[in-house]
Design an enzyme around this catalytic site. Structure first.
Site, PDB file in Angstrom:
ATOM      1  N   GLY A  10      -7.913  -5.726  -9.723  1.00 19.25           N
ATOM      2  CA  GLY A  10      -6.464  -5.765  -9.603  1.00 19.25           C
ATOM      3  C   GLY A  10      -6.018  -5.808  -8.155  1.00 19.25           C
ATOM      4  CB  THR A  68      -2.267   4.312 -13.376  1.00 17.96           C
ATOM      5  OG1 THR A  68      -3.484   3.585 -13.113  1.00 17.96           O
ATOM      6  CG2 THR A  68      -1.396   3.519 -14.336  1.00 17.96           C
ATOM      7  CG  PHE A  93      -3.368   7.664  -3.549  1.00 16.03           C
ATOM      8  CD1 PHE A  93      -4.236   8.729  -3.407  1.00 16.03           C
ATOM      9  CD2 PHE A  93      -2.965   7.298  -4.812  1.00 16.03           C
ATOM     10  CE1 PHE A  93      -4.715   9.416  -4.508  1.00 16.03           C
ATOM     11  CE2 PHE A  93      -3.440   7.967  -5.930  1.00 16.03           C
ATOM     12  CZ  PHE A  93      -4.320   9.036  -5.783  1.00 16.03           C
ATOM     13  CG  HIS A 120       7.420  -1.234  -6.219  1.00 16.75           C
ATOM     14  ND1 HIS A 120       8.412  -0.286  -6.099  1.00 16.75           N
ATOM     15  CD2 HIS A 120       6.271  -0.619  -5.839  1.00 16.75           C
ATOM     16  CE1 HIS A 120       7.887   0.860  -5.684  1.00 16.75           C
ATOM     17  NE2 HIS A 120       6.594   0.672  -5.506  1.00 16.75           N
ATOM     18  CE  LYS A 124       5.925   0.702  -9.417  1.00 16.56           C
ATOM     19  NZ  LYS A 124       4.558   1.175  -9.732  1.00 16.56           N
ATOM     20  CB  THR A 131       6.838   6.421  -4.978  1.00 22.00           C
ATOM     21  OG1 THR A 131       5.441   6.128  -4.987  1.00 22.00           O
ATOM     22  CG2 THR A 131       7.218   6.993  -3.622  1.00 22.00           C
TER      23      THR A 131
END
Length: 206
Positions: A10, A68, A93, A120, A124, A131
């Site tokens: 991915g 995820t 992250f 995004h 998505k 977030t």
């Protein structure tokens, strides 16, 4: 460590695989071999796939780092506790995103109102993003979230706060998915020492 990577091919997984291997980890495609014989697993897939992937890891006794978003965290936490396996999840992250959330939380104590705009890439799946929901949960008051999905974007978020005669904008831009690698590497080092169940938030490890 031998790492079972779900979502290796991915958008995020392909970047992570190279970063993990460059850091000395052995990476296997979990879709092909599963988690058996691995020290830890990493999941960057889709909300519809994460539960089955994590359940396979719990059955094998393999800790999981989950990137995820959009899954039922409470249900996963209960299953991980029952299995006695530590799992870790972060909505983002990138270390800069953690700082953005921290600054937004502090600013919301001072300024009267705030709104979040998260932007995004067009593929998505979940909206609002994990977030943005995590940011709003840390802030004071009811914070509306606006979602944008367009080609050309990666992952971006603005927190706009307002008070009498002033506004404050806190923005984080992910221009490359390489930004997630440092946080994932930190989580890989830490997850085995976490308690059984689901630990949430990269700030818990920094």
């Amino acid at each position: 460590m031998r790492v079972a990577l779900y979502g290796r091919h991915g958008k995020v997984g392909s970047v992570l695989a190279a970063a993990l291997e460059a850091s000395g980890h052995e990476v296997v495609d979990a879709r092909d071999v599963g988690p058996d014989g691995c020290d830890v697993a990493v999941d960057f897939t889709t909300p519809s796939a994460v539960d089955a992937n994590v359940d396979a890891c719990l059955a094998a006794g393999v800790p999981v780092v989950i990137g995820t978003t959009g899954f039922d965290a409470d249900a996963l936490d209960a299953r991980a506790r029952e299995a006695g396996v530590p799992c870790f999840h972060a909505a983002n992250f990138a270390p800069g995103a953690v700082l953005m959330m921290r600054f937004a939380e502090e600013a919301s104590r001072v300024l009267e109102r705030a709104e979040i705009v998260e932007l995004h890439h067009e593929t998505k799946v979940d909206a609002p993003s994990g977030t943005s929901k995590a940011t709003a949960a840390r802030m004071h008051g009811d914070v509306p979230i606006h979602s944008v999905r367009l080609p050309g974007l990666v992952a971006h978020q603005e927190v706009i706060l307002g008070g009498p005669g002033e506004t404050l904008t806190i923005r984080h831009d992910t221009t490359s998915r390489e930004a997630f690698a440092p946080g994932v590497l930190r989580a890989l080092d830490a997850v085995g020492d976490l308690p059984p169940g689901l630990t949430v938030g990269l700030e818990r490890l920094l």
